[in-house]
Write a protein that holds these residues in place. Structure first.
Motif, mmCIF file in Angstrom:
data_model
loop_
_atom_site.group_PDB
_atom_site.id
_atom_site.type_symbol
_atom_site.label_atom_id
_atom_site.label_comp_id
_atom_site.label_asym_id
_atom_site.label_seq_id
_atom_site.Cartn_x
_atom_site.Cartn_y
_atom_site.Cartn_z
ATOM 1 N N ALA A 44 0.984 -1.164 0.314
ATOM 2 C CA ALA A 44 0.627 0.074 0.090
ATOM 3 C C ALA A 44 0.710 1.080 0.103
ATOM 4 O O ALA A 44 0.784 2.608 -0.725
ATOM 5 C CB ALA A 44 -0.652 0.330 1.250
ATOM 6 N N THR A 45 2.096 1.542 1.100
ATOM 7 C CA THR A 45 2.591 2.312 0.645
ATOM 8 C C THR A 45 3.704 3.220 -0.585
ATOM 9 O O THR A 45 4.018 3.961 -0.643
ATOM 10 C CB THR A 45 3.915 2.405 1.343
ATOM 11 O OG1 THR A 45 3.070 2.204 3.545
ATOM 12 C CG2 THR A 45 4.789 3.682 1.859
ATOM 13 N N GLU A 46 4.456 1.428 -1.105
ATOM 14 C CA GLU A 46 5.203 1.498 -2.640
ATOM 15 C C GLU A 46 4.307 1.512 -3.710
ATOM 16 O O GLU A 46 4.663 2.596 -4.471
ATOM 17 C CB GLU A 46 5.546 -0.382 -2.618
ATOM 18 C CG GLU A 46 6.501 -0.136 -4.032
ATOM 19 C CD GLU A 46 7.039 -1.340 -4.341
ATOM 20 O OE1 GLU A 46 6.645 -1.786 -5.386
ATOM 21 O OE2 GLU A 46 7.072 -2.787 -3.176
ATOM 22 N N LEU A 47 2.765 1.538 -3.204
ATOM 23 C CA LEU A 47 2.409 1.879 -4.609
ATOM 24 C C LEU A 47 1.024 2.969 -4.455
ATOM 25 O O LEU A 47 0.111 3.169 -5.270
ATOM 26 C CB LEU A 47 1.071 0.331 -4.947
ATOM 27 C CG LEU A 47 1.944 -1.040 -5.490
ATOM 28 C CD1 LEU A 47 1.225 -1.895 -5.874
ATOM 29 C CD2 LEU A 47 3.001 -0.509 -6.470
ATOM 30 N N ASN A 48 0.773 3.581 -3.246
ATOM 31 C CA ASN A 48 -0.090 5.068 -2.395
ATOM 32 C C ASN A 48 -1.431 4.208 -3.231
ATOM 33 O O ASN A 48 -1.751 5.316 -3.870
ATOM 34 C CB ASN A 48 0.235 5.713 -3.402
ATOM 35 C CG ASN A 48 0.141 6.953 -2.720
ATOM 36 O OD1 ASN A 48 0.104 7.270 -1.689
ATOM 37 N ND2 ASN A 48 -0.648 8.295 -4.086
ATOM 38 N N VAL A 49 -2.271 3.050 -2.520
ATOM 39 C CA VAL A 49 -3.033 2.652 -2.678
ATOM 40 C C VAL A 49 -3.643 1.809 -1.557
ATOM 41 O O VAL A 49 -2.984 2.079 -0.693
ATOM 42 C CB VAL A 49 -3.101 1.505 -3.877
ATOM 43 C CG1 VAL A 49 -3.006 1.625 -4.866
ATOM 44 C CG2 VAL A 49 -2.424 0.586 -3.266
ATOM 45 N N ARG A 50 -4.503 2.473 -1.382
ATOM 46 C CA ARG A 50 -5.793 1.409 -0.225
ATOM 47 C C ARG A 50 -5.267 0.397 0.457
ATOM 48 O O ARG A 50 -5.069 -0.292 -0.127
ATOM 49 C CB ARG A 50 -6.571 1.801 -0.101
ATOM 50 C CG ARG A 50 -7.983 3.036 -0.254
ATOM 51 C CD ARG A 50 -9.034 3.509 0.312
ATOM 52 N NE ARG A 50 -9.433 2.150 -0.466
ATOM 53 C CZ ARG A 50 -10.661 2.378 -1.873
ATOM 54 N NH1 ARG A 50 -11.346 3.850 -2.394
ATOM 55 N NH2 ARG A 50 -10.910 1.587 -2.698
ATOM 56 N N PRO A 51 -5.558 0.023 1.932
ATOM 57 C CA PRO A 51 -4.841 -1.318 1.609
ATOM 58 C C PRO A 51 -4.956 -2.082 1.185
ATOM 59 O O PRO A 51 -5.430 -3.707 1.221
ATOM 60 C CB PRO A 51 -4.728 -1.432 3.201
ATOM 61 C CG PRO A 51 -4.211 0.140 3.821
ATOM 62 C CD PRO A 51 -5.349 1.332 2.906
ATOM 63 N N GLY A 52 -6.539 -2.315 1.026
ATOM 64 C CA GLY A 52 -7.478 -2.977 0.921
ATOM 65 C C GLY A 52 -7.169 -3.504 -0.809
ATOM 66 O O GLY A 52 -7.439 -4.467 -1.013
ATOM 67 N N GLU A 53 -6.999 -2.890 -1.861
ATOM 68 C CA GLU A 53 -5.945 -2.548 -3.233
ATOM 69 C C GLU A 53 -5.462 -3.348 -2.340
ATOM 70 O O GLU A 53 -5.121 -4.142 -3.455
ATOM 71 C CB GLU A 53 -6.345 -1.300 -3.667
ATOM 72 C CG GLU A 53 -6.148 -1.662 -5.219
ATOM 73 C CD GLU A 53 -5.695 -0.021 -5.643
ATOM 74 O OE1 GLU A 53 -5.272 -0.083 -6.995
ATOM 75 O OE2 GLU A 53 -6.403 0.376 -5.182
ATOM 76 N N ALA A 54 -4.379 -3.308 -2.144
ATOM 77 C CA ALA A 54 -3.289 -3.453 -2.024
ATOM 78 C C ALA A 54 -3.097 -5.814 -1.290
ATOM 79 O O ALA A 54 -2.601 -6.698 -2.342
ATOM 80 C CB ALA A 54 -2.198 -2.935 -1.182
ATOM 81 N N ALA A 55 -4.291 -5.522 -0.636
ATOM 82 C CA ALA A 55 -4.900 -7.046 -0.423
ATOM 83 C C ALA A 55 -4.335 -7.220 -1.568
ATOM 84 O O ALA A 55 -4.599 -8.837 -1.739
ATOM 85 C CB ALA A 55 -5.411 -7.011 1.025
ATOM 86 N N GLU A 56 -6.045 -6.867 -2.608
ATOM 87 C CA GLU A 56 -6.002 -7.682 -3.822
ATOM 88 C C GLU A 56 -5.339 -8.053 -4.594
ATOM 89 O O GLU A 56 -4.781 -9.106 -5.595
ATOM 90 C CB GLU A 56 -7.414 -6.847 -4.599
ATOM 91 C CG GLU A 56 -8.449 -6.801 -3.713
ATOM 92 C CD GLU A 56 -9.086 -5.641 -4.422
ATOM 93 O OE1 GLU A 56 -9.110 -6.016 -5.350
ATOM 94 O OE2 GLU A 56 -10.281 -5.136 -3.767
ATOM 95 N N ARG A 57 -4.353 -7.651 -4.679
ATOM 96 C CA ARG A 57 -2.753 -7.176 -5.389
ATOM 97 C C ARG A 57 -2.194 -8.563 -5.283
ATOM 98 O O ARG A 57 -1.300 -9.431 -6.221
ATOM 99 C CB ARG A 57 -2.266 -5.629 -5.272
ATOM 100 C CG ARG A 57 -2.917 -4.639 -6.566
ATOM 101 C CD ARG A 57 -2.369 -3.667 -7.133
ATOM 102 N NE ARG A 57 -2.556 -2.537 -7.389
ATOM 103 C CZ ARG A 57 -2.377 -1.694 -8.242
ATOM 104 N NH1 ARG A 57 -1.129 -1.636 -7.762
ATOM 105 N NH2 ARG A 57 -2.824 -0.713 -8.432
ATOM 106 N N LEU A 58 -2.479 -8.327 -3.447
ATOM 107 C CA LEU A 58 -1.451 -9.475 -3.492
ATOM 108 C C LEU A 58 -2.213 -10.566 -3.639
ATOM 109 O O LEU A 58 -0.925 -11.944 -3.827
ATOM 110 C CB LEU A 58 -1.055 -8.963 -2.107
ATOM 111 C CG LEU A 58 -0.275 -10.262 -1.355
ATOM 112 C CD1 LEU A 58 1.509 -10.205 -1.435
ATOM 113 C CD2 LEU A 58 -0.010 -10.321 0.469
ATOM 114 N N SER A 59 -3.036 -10.884 -3.510
ATOM 115 C CA SER A 59 -3.736 -11.705 -3.757
ATOM 116 C C SER A 59 -3.895 -12.920 -5.159
ATOM 117 O O SER A 59 -3.793 -13.963 -5.482
ATOM 118 C CB SER A 59 -5.089 -11.895 -3.157
ATOM 119 O OG SER A 59 -6.274 -13.077 -3.604
ATOM 120 N N ARG A 60 -3.679 -11.681 -5.954
ATOM 121 C CA ARG A 60 -3.632 -11.741 -7.663
ATOM 122 C C ARG A 60 -2.222 -12.426 -7.926
ATOM 123 O O ARG A 60 -2.275 -13.231 -8.632
ATOM 124 C CB ARG A 60 -4.110 -10.528 -8.829
ATOM 125 C CG ARG A 60 -5.578 -10.837 -9.170
ATOM 126 C CD ARG A 60 -5.556 -9.864 -9.633
ATOM 127 N NE ARG A 60 -5.781 -8.795 -8.726
ATOM 128 C CZ ARG A 60 -5.989 -7.042 -8.952
ATOM 129 N NH1 ARG A 60 -4.877 -6.944 -10.177
ATOM 130 N NH2 ARG A 60 -5.914 -6.077 -7.855
#
Length: 92
Positions: A44-60
């Motif tokens: 989330a910090t690196e990509l400057n996105v919300r934690p929910g979106e970061a969790a989705e990206r990690l899951s993908r």
């Protein structure tokens, strides 16, 4: 024998072994949750996105790689410190 009197009566061999197994699994689960939380925060910090979106990206990333989610989370790199900042980690 347990130091905690209410639990001493439950310390037969099978019950005690089962409780130890449950505690081990709980500790592993808590460790995995901490790894996932840290990886989501880093993304989330690196990509400057919300934690929910970061969790989705990690899951993908885990689905596409075919690896376990925790293994992918372990691979998320810690951010490098900037050249002028002081490292607070122990030397060694």
């Amino acid at each position: 024998m347990s130091r905690f009197p209410p639990f001493s009566r439950y310390e037969s061999g099978a019950v005690s072994a089962r409780l130890r197994d449950l505690l081990v699994r709980l500790r592993l689960h808590m460790r995995d949750e901490a790894i996932l939380d840290e990886a989501v925060a880093r993304l989330a910090t690196e990509l400057n996105v919300r934690p929910g979106e970061a969790a989705e990206r990690l899951s993908r990333m885990a689905r596409h790689s075919g690896l376990d989610l925790v293994e992918v989370a372990k691979g998320i790199e810690r951010p490098l410190t900037s050249p002028g900042s002081r490292c607070t980690c122990p030397a060694g």
